[in-house]
Design a protein around this motif. Structure first.
Motif: not given
Length: 173
Positions: A123-134, A119-121, A102-116
């Motif tokens: 500026d776009k994916w970090r948890d820390k959000v920069e908030v401007e002082d209004t 680390n790769r981008q 048989i051919t066994k299939h594994y769906a993409p893993d969300t945690t691995a996607c987020i980790f990737w």
């Protein structure tokens, strides 16, 4: 003595030629320089000295660590994007062993996607959000009006809740 070369001003090195291959194999398992020092029963400083004095040793460490990192990166990529692989399924039917390819299939893993992506981008994916002082200042009068309105709404909500509980026979009037 393992190494018969004379070293002026110090004791002979414990380094042996076969250490390069041993270090390569240990690095394939994910060993750090400190762990290599423990393995060879020397300090991490000695490992650094060996890397400087023995280019083949330094190259073995680099090659082993690079190969191990590449394997892990490939596994992470496969987990992040999903993957398939062939597998032999073994069943027993009426006393007979049946093997099915048989051919066994594994769906993409969300945690691995987020980790990737973190680390790769970063500026776009970090948890820390920069908030401007209004520089928004709270008006004390408006805050007082909001507090009074909040209290009024909460009183009405509690009364509605009380009536529902009475209607359902949960509490008495």
């Amino acid at each position: 003595m393992p190494n018969s070369k004379k070293h002026p001003g110090g004791r002979p090195s414990a380094y042996q030629e076969e250490y390069a291959e041993l270090a390569y194999n240990y690095c394939l398992l994910g060993a750090t320089d400190a762990q290599l020092g423990e393995f060879f029963k020397v300090s991490a400083r000695t490992i650094n000295t060996w890397k400087k004095q023995h280019p083949e040793f330094a190259q073995a460490l680099l090659d082993g660590k690079t190969a191990a990192d590449a394997k892990v990166a490939n596994s992470l990529f496969n987990r992040a994007t999903g993957f398939s692989h062939p597998e032999t399924k073994v069943n027993v039917y009426e006393g007979e062993v049946i093997k099915t390819e048989i051919t066994k299939h594994y769906a993409p893993d969300t945690t691995a996607c987020i980790f990737w992506m973190k680390n790769r981008q970063p500026d776009k994916w970090r948890d820390k959000v920069e908030v401007e002082d209004t520089s928004l200042k709270a008006d004390p009068e408006m805050m007082e009006r909001l507090a009074i309105e909040f209290e009024d709404r909460m009183k009405k909500a509690r009364e509605r809740q009380r009536l529902v509980l009475i209607e359902r026979g949960i509490i008495e009037n």
